[in-house]
Design a protein around this motif. Structure first.
Motif, PDB file in Angstrom:
ATOM      1  N   THR A   1       0.827  -1.203   0.000  1.00  0.00           N
ATOM      2  CA  THR A   1       0.000   0.000   0.000  1.00  0.00           C
ATOM      3  C   THR A   1       0.859   1.250   0.000  1.00  0.00           C
ATOM      4  OG1 THR A   1      -1.749  -1.160   1.180  1.00  0.00           O
ATOM      5  CG2 THR A   1      -1.793   1.236   1.260  1.00  0.00           C
ATOM      6  N   SER A   2       1.907   1.226   0.779  1.00  0.00           N
ATOM      7  CA  SER A   2       2.806   2.372   0.835  1.00  0.00           C
ATOM      8  C   SER A   2       3.436   2.650  -0.523  1.00  0.00           C
ATOM      9  CB  SER A   2       3.882   2.113   1.890  1.00  0.00           C
ATOM     10  OG  SER A   2       4.957   3.010   1.722  1.00  0.00           O
ATOM     11  N   VAL A   3       3.930   1.603  -1.142  1.00  0.00           N
ATOM     12  CA  VAL A   3       4.546   1.767  -2.460  1.00  0.00           C
ATOM     13  C   VAL A   3       3.510   2.232  -3.466  1.00  0.00           C
ATOM     14  CG1 VAL A   3       5.675   0.578  -4.368  1.00  0.00           C
ATOM     15  CG2 VAL A   3       6.332   0.069  -2.029  1.00  0.00           C
ATOM     16  N   TYR A   4       2.327   1.664  -3.382  1.00  0.00           N
ATOM     17  CA  TYR A   4       1.249   2.074  -4.274  1.00  0.00           C
ATOM     18  C   TYR A   4       1.011   3.578  -4.169  1.00  0.00           C
ATOM     19  CZ  TYR A   4      -3.612   2.883  -5.624  1.00  0.00           C
ATOM     20  OH  TYR A   4      -4.758   3.401  -6.159  1.00  0.00           O
ATOM     21  N   ASP A   5       0.918   4.065  -2.956  1.00  0.00           N
ATOM     22  CA  ASP A   5       0.655   5.485  -2.760  1.00  0.00           C
ATOM     23  C   ASP A   5       1.794   6.355  -3.292  1.00  0.00           C
ATOM     24  OD1 ASP A   5      -1.840   5.169  -1.612  1.00  0.00           O
ATOM     25  OD2 ASP A   5      -1.047   4.994   0.417  1.00  0.00           O
ATOM     26  N   ARG A   6       3.022   5.946  -3.003  1.00  0.00           N
ATOM     27  CA  ARG A   6       4.153   6.757  -3.440  1.00  0.00           C
ATOM     28  C   ARG A   6       4.281   6.751  -4.959  1.00  0.00           C
ATOM     29  NH1 ARG A   6       9.595   5.477  -0.965  1.00  0.00           N
ATOM     30  NH2 ARG A   6       8.948   3.345  -0.469  1.00  0.00           N
ATOM     31  N   MET A   7       4.073   5.587  -5.516  1.00  0.00           N
ATOM     32  CA  MET A   7       4.200   5.466  -6.955  1.00  0.00           C
ATOM     33  C   MET A   7       3.076   6.218  -7.656  1.00  0.00           C
ATOM     34  SD  MET A   7       5.067   1.909  -8.723  1.00  0.00           S
ATOM     35  CE  MET A   7       5.207   1.821 -10.492  1.00  0.00           C
ATOM     36  N   ARG A   8       1.922   6.162  -7.066  1.00  0.00           N
ATOM     37  CA  ARG A   8       0.783   6.874  -7.610  1.00  0.00           C
ATOM     38  C   ARG A   8       1.090   8.364  -7.718  1.00  0.00           C
ATOM     39  NH1 ARG A   8      -4.499   5.941  -7.681  1.00  0.00           N
ATOM     40  NH2 ARG A   8      -5.878   7.718  -7.602  1.00  0.00           N
ATOM     41  N   GLU A   9       1.630   8.901  -6.657  1.00  0.00           N
ATOM     42  CA  GLU A   9       1.960  10.321  -6.674  1.00  0.00           C
ATOM     43  C   GLU A   9       3.032  10.627  -7.711  1.00  0.00           C
ATOM     44  OE1 GLU A   9       1.727  12.498  -3.151  1.00  0.00           O
ATOM     45  OE2 GLU A   9       3.404  13.836  -3.599  1.00  0.00           O
ATOM     46  N   ASP A  10       4.016   9.739  -7.811  1.00  0.00           N
ATOM     47  CA  ASP A  10       5.079   9.948  -8.791  1.00  0.00           C
ATOM     48  C   ASP A  10       4.537   9.959 -10.214  1.00  0.00           C
ATOM     49  OD1 ASP A  10       6.959  10.179  -6.837  1.00  0.00           O
ATOM     50  OD2 ASP A  10       7.737   8.150  -7.020  1.00  0.00           O
ATOM     51  N   ILE A  11       3.519   9.171 -10.459  1.00  0.00           N
ATOM     52  CA  ILE A  11       2.934   9.160 -11.802  1.00  0.00           C
ATOM     53  C   ILE A  11       2.078  10.411 -12.021  1.00  0.00           C
ATOM     54  CG2 ILE A  11       1.315   7.987 -13.319  1.00  0.00           C
ATOM     55  CD1 ILE A  11       2.253   5.355 -12.126  1.00  0.00           C
TER      56      ILE A  11
ATOM     57  N   ASN B   1      -0.124  -3.774  -9.989  1.00  0.00           N
ATOM     58  CA  ASN B   1      -1.433  -4.288 -10.366  1.00  0.00           C
ATOM     59  C   ASN B   1      -2.549  -3.336  -9.965  1.00  0.00           C
ATOM     60  OD1 ASN B   1      -1.677  -7.018 -11.677  1.00  0.00           O
ATOM     61  ND2 ASN B   1      -0.104  -7.463 -10.160  1.00  0.00           N
ATOM     62  N   ARG B   2      -2.404  -2.733  -8.802  1.00  0.00           N
ATOM     63  CA  ARG B   2      -3.447  -1.803  -8.366  1.00  0.00           C
ATOM     64  C   ARG B   2      -3.436  -0.555  -9.235  1.00  0.00           C
ATOM     65  NH1 ARG B   2      -2.747  -1.950  -1.785  1.00  0.00           N
ATOM     66  NH2 ARG B   2      -2.494  -4.210  -1.607  1.00  0.00           N
ATOM     67  N   LEU B   3      -2.247  -0.119  -9.604  1.00  0.00           N
ATOM     68  CA  LEU B   3      -2.160   1.060 -10.468  1.00  0.00           C
ATOM     69  C   LEU B   3      -2.754   0.765 -11.841  1.00  0.00           C
ATOM     70  CD1 LEU B   3       1.393   2.203  -9.429  1.00  0.00           C
ATOM     71  CD2 LEU B   3      -0.709   3.512  -9.104  1.00  0.00           C
ATOM     72  N   ALA B   4      -2.591  -0.465 -12.286  1.00  0.00           N
ATOM     73  CA  ALA B   4      -3.180  -0.856 -13.561  1.00  0.00           C
ATOM     74  C   ALA B   4      -4.698  -0.754 -13.480  1.00  0.00           C
ATOM     75  CB  ALA B   4      -2.752  -2.269 -13.926  1.00  0.00           C
ATOM     76  N   ALA B   5      -5.242  -1.096 -12.328  1.00  0.00           N
ATOM     77  CA  ALA B   5      -6.677  -0.991 -12.139  1.00  0.00           C
ATOM     78  C   ALA B   5      -7.127   0.462 -12.231  1.00  0.00           C
ATOM     79  CB  ALA B   5      -7.073  -1.568 -10.779  1.00  0.00           C
ATOM     80  N   ASP B   6      -6.294   1.373 -11.777  1.00  0.00           N
ATOM     81  CA  ASP B   6      -6.624   2.794 -11.858  1.00  0.00           C
ATOM     82  C   ASP B   6      -6.412   3.349 -13.256  1.00  0.00           C
ATOM     83  OD1 ASP B   6      -7.084   2.671  -9.176  1.00  0.00           O
ATOM     84  OD2 ASP B   6      -5.167   3.540  -8.586  1.00  0.00           O
ATOM     85  N   GLY B   7      -5.805   2.559 -14.117  1.00  0.00           N
ATOM     86  CA  GLY B   7      -5.517   3.041 -15.464  1.00  0.00           C
ATOM     87  C   GLY B   7      -4.296   3.936 -15.523  1.00  0.00           C
ATOM     88  N   LEU B   8      -3.474   3.907 -14.489  1.00  0.00           N
ATOM     89  CA  LEU B   8      -2.273   4.751 -14.483  1.00  0.00           C
ATOM     90  C   LEU B   8      -1.073   4.022 -15.068  1.00  0.00           C
ATOM     91  CD1 LEU B   8      -2.686   6.532 -11.031  1.00  0.00           C
ATOM     92  CD2 LEU B   8      -3.053   7.464 -13.324  1.00  0.00           C
ATOM     93  N   VAL B   9      -1.102   2.708 -15.044  1.00  0.00           N
ATOM     94  CA  VAL B   9      -0.093   1.933 -15.756  1.00  0.00           C
ATOM     95  C   VAL B   9      -0.824   0.879 -16.580  1.00  0.00           C
ATOM     96  CG1 VAL B   9       1.461   2.215 -13.777  1.00  0.00           C
ATOM     97  CG2 VAL B   9       0.291   0.054 -14.114  1.00  0.00           C
ATOM     98  N   VAL B  10      -0.144   0.391 -17.605  1.00  0.00           N
ATOM     99  CA  VAL B  10      -0.732  -0.676 -18.406  1.00  0.00           C
ATOM    100  C   VAL B  10       0.178  -1.893 -18.320  1.00  0.00           C
ATOM    101  CG1 VAL B  10      -1.974   0.811 -20.004  1.00  0.00           C
ATOM    102  CG2 VAL B  10       0.398   0.187 -20.469  1.00  0.00           C
ATOM    103  N   HIS B  11      -0.407  -3.044 -18.470  1.00  0.00           N
ATOM    104  CA  HIS B  11       0.322  -4.292 -18.310  1.00  0.00           C
ATOM    105  C   HIS B  11       0.063  -5.204 -19.483  1.00  0.00           C
ATOM    106  CE1 HIS B  11       0.523  -8.518 -16.673  1.00  0.00           C
ATOM    107  NE2 HIS B  11       1.741  -8.081 -16.509  1.00  0.00           N
ATOM    108  N   GLU B  12       1.118  -5.864 -19.913  1.00  0.00           N
ATOM    109  CA  GLU B  12       0.956  -6.858 -20.964  1.00  0.00           C
ATOM    110  C   GLU B  12       1.647  -8.127 -20.489  1.00  0.00           C
ATOM    111  OE1 GLU B  12       1.267  -6.659 -25.845  1.00  0.00           O
ATOM    112  OE2 GLU B  12       2.124  -5.083 -24.601  1.00  0.00           O
ATOM    113  N   ASP B  13       0.944  -9.229 -20.601  1.00  0.00           N
ATOM    114  CA  ASP B  13       1.480 -10.493 -20.099  1.00  0.00           C
ATOM    115  C   ASP B  13       2.879 -10.762 -20.642  1.00  0.00           C
ATOM    116  OD1 ASP B  13      -0.496 -11.175 -18.389  1.00  0.00           O
ATOM    117  OD2 ASP B  13      -1.282 -12.854 -19.542  1.00  0.00           O
ATOM    118  N   GLN B  14       3.751 -11.115 -19.763  1.00  0.00           N
ATOM    119  CA  GLN B  14       5.136 -11.474 -20.085  1.00  0.00           C
ATOM    120  C   GLN B  14       5.941 -10.294 -20.622  1.00  0.00           C
ATOM    121  OE1 GLN B  14       5.666 -14.278 -18.919  1.00  0.00           O
ATOM    122  NE2 GLN B  14       4.599 -15.993 -19.882  1.00  0.00           N
ATOM    123  N   ARG B  15       5.364  -9.131 -20.595  1.00  0.00           N
ATOM    124  CA  ARG B  15       6.074  -7.988 -21.155  1.00  0.00           C
ATOM    125  C   ARG B  15       6.082  -6.796 -20.203  1.00  0.00           C
ATOM    126  NH1 ARG B  15       4.456  -8.202 -27.353  1.00  0.00           N
ATOM    127  NH2 ARG B  15       4.708 -10.433 -27.031  1.00  0.00           N
TER     128      ARG B  15
END
Lengths: 248, 248
Positions: B23-33, B65-79
């Motif tokens: 959660t902590s990393v999520y919050d910090r990373m969220r702000e950085d984005i 993964n949580r950031l992906a849910a927010d649409g702030l990052v995108v994820h592609e399997d194996q990539r």
DNA sequence: CCGGCATAAAATTTCGAAATTTTTATCTCG
DNA sequence: CGAGATAAAAATTTCGAAATTTTATGCCGG
């Protein structure tokens, strides 16, 4: 086309071999929740899930996080995951929100959709009309193929709305409602003539009669809602039906 | 109250000690984005992130993964993961969707909000009006406190809409737009009189003049949009401004 | 007999290395 | 010289055990 923002069933390659384990577990678990095999409110212990799906901690946790994003499970720090609860209050909120968003989406779609969009709707309806609602004639049995086509039909209606965000939200709400539909269907489902309802919606839509199309679509949602309430009159905050066996 | 369905900043306990690392990393990373420290389009390598935030693989992946849910990052399997790209096309879609959803939410809120709701809006506005937009007088500097209050003000307007789903969606779209606002602000922001705009919206809202309130709110969004376009006239699919240093 | 504190059990979270998969670089052949 | 296959490197994904935290149990005191 990019992936939907609010992840949805869309391209089903579950159980497959090409994707990652996390994705496979996510898909399988998603279906288990939507069909009620993992009942609302149930605690999802890591050991239990690892055994059930035969994977390690990481992909399990990853799947759970994605499901949390869909609103199908809830997570509390240091206290794990559980299947989202269901309640009549939540169902009501869901119906309301769905009507608002789908109305906007459908009007936009009708205003901007092109010929290819029209054709895709005709095709989706045709396919849906040929598929039996239940996998078994005797009693209701979840039919993944019908669900897939039904989802695609509704998705197609609003596909031309011009906003992947809005389309994604409608998708998510649709999946949430599916969970309630399954609960009701398990008891007894003298299903009304859904084919005709869908046909009318399709016809009004491609005739670009937005007021009529919206009216029919909203009625469609409300009828479904009424049916659910009839069969599950008094939903509590947690699962209103039997605990699931640990069977794999 | 339950957690918002589409997770949002809401209760900020980042960097805290009580919550989990993830959660902590999520919050910090969220702000950085959101502030652009992690620029749109950037690839997010696991090693880099582990070093930057000083954590292991698991919480890192969980945050992503949580950031992906927010649409702030995108994820592609194996990539792997990357920061979501920005573009004028996406901004346009965002604005459109925001107008649709916020209009519905505001009308509902005005129709159903009670006295306590009114008071919370007055209070939110007062707090917001006292906070400087920029943390520094000389040049624009991200001011987390202002952002928090601004977010709360807009959230408060639609808080009585009666649907946590809809409120969550508005939240998500708001955060997405924030990313664009930061990009524009980094150049030059002779900020228009935002305080008055917010005051007018507040007044129309608590006067229950829904048509006026909606008109003002939508104009507020469109003005912001125009300002962004003025400063970032030609956004490409990826990050339109310099790569970020790897500094921790 | 009830309530609270220490202790034990259970469950979640995190780490770091191993296993896959993708990407890059190299080499050979046409 | 370029294309395609092969091998090395890099990156993502996954595992299983250790570390934390929560939850349950038992014990003592009031």
């Amino acid at each position: 086309m990019e992936k939907p923002i609010v992840s949805a069933k869309s391209d089903i390659k579950a159980g497959g071999t090409g994707a990652t384990l996390a994705t496979s577990v996510y898909d399988r678990m998603r279906e288990d929740i939507l069909t009620g095999k993992l009942p609302p409110g149930d605690k999802l212990r890591a050991d239990f899930l690892r055994a059930r799906y035969g994977v390690g901690t990481s992909p399990m946790r990853e799947a759970l996080n994605r499901l949390a994003a869909d609103g199908l499970v809830v997570h509390e720090d240091q206290r794990g995951f559980r299947v989202s609860a269901v309640s009549t209050a939540e169902l009501e909120e869901l119906l309301k929100t769905r009507c608002w968003l789908e109305e906007t989406a459908l009007r936009q779609s009708i205003a901007h959709g092109d010929a290819a969009w029209e054709e895709s709707i005709v095709l989706s309806f045709h396919r849906l009309s040929r598929q039996p609602r239940s996998a078994s004639d005797a009693s209701y049995t979840f039919n993944p193929e019908w669900e897939k086509l039904h989802h695609e039909f509704h998705r197609g209606l609003i596909a031309a709305c011009g906003s992947r965000w809005l389309a994604g939200y409608c998708d998510q709400l649709n999946d949430q409602t599916l969970r309630y539909r399954q609960i009701a269907a398990q008891f007894d489902d003298p299903r009304r003539n859904e084919v005709d309802e869908h046909r009318e919606i399709m016809e009004a839509t491609i005739a670009r009669d937005d007021d009529l199309a919206v009216k029919l679509l909203i009625r469609h949602f409300e009828d479904t809602d009424a049916l659910i309430r009839k069969h599950v009159p008094d939903m509590r905050d947690s699962a209103p039906f039997g605990k699931i066996s640990a069977a794999v």
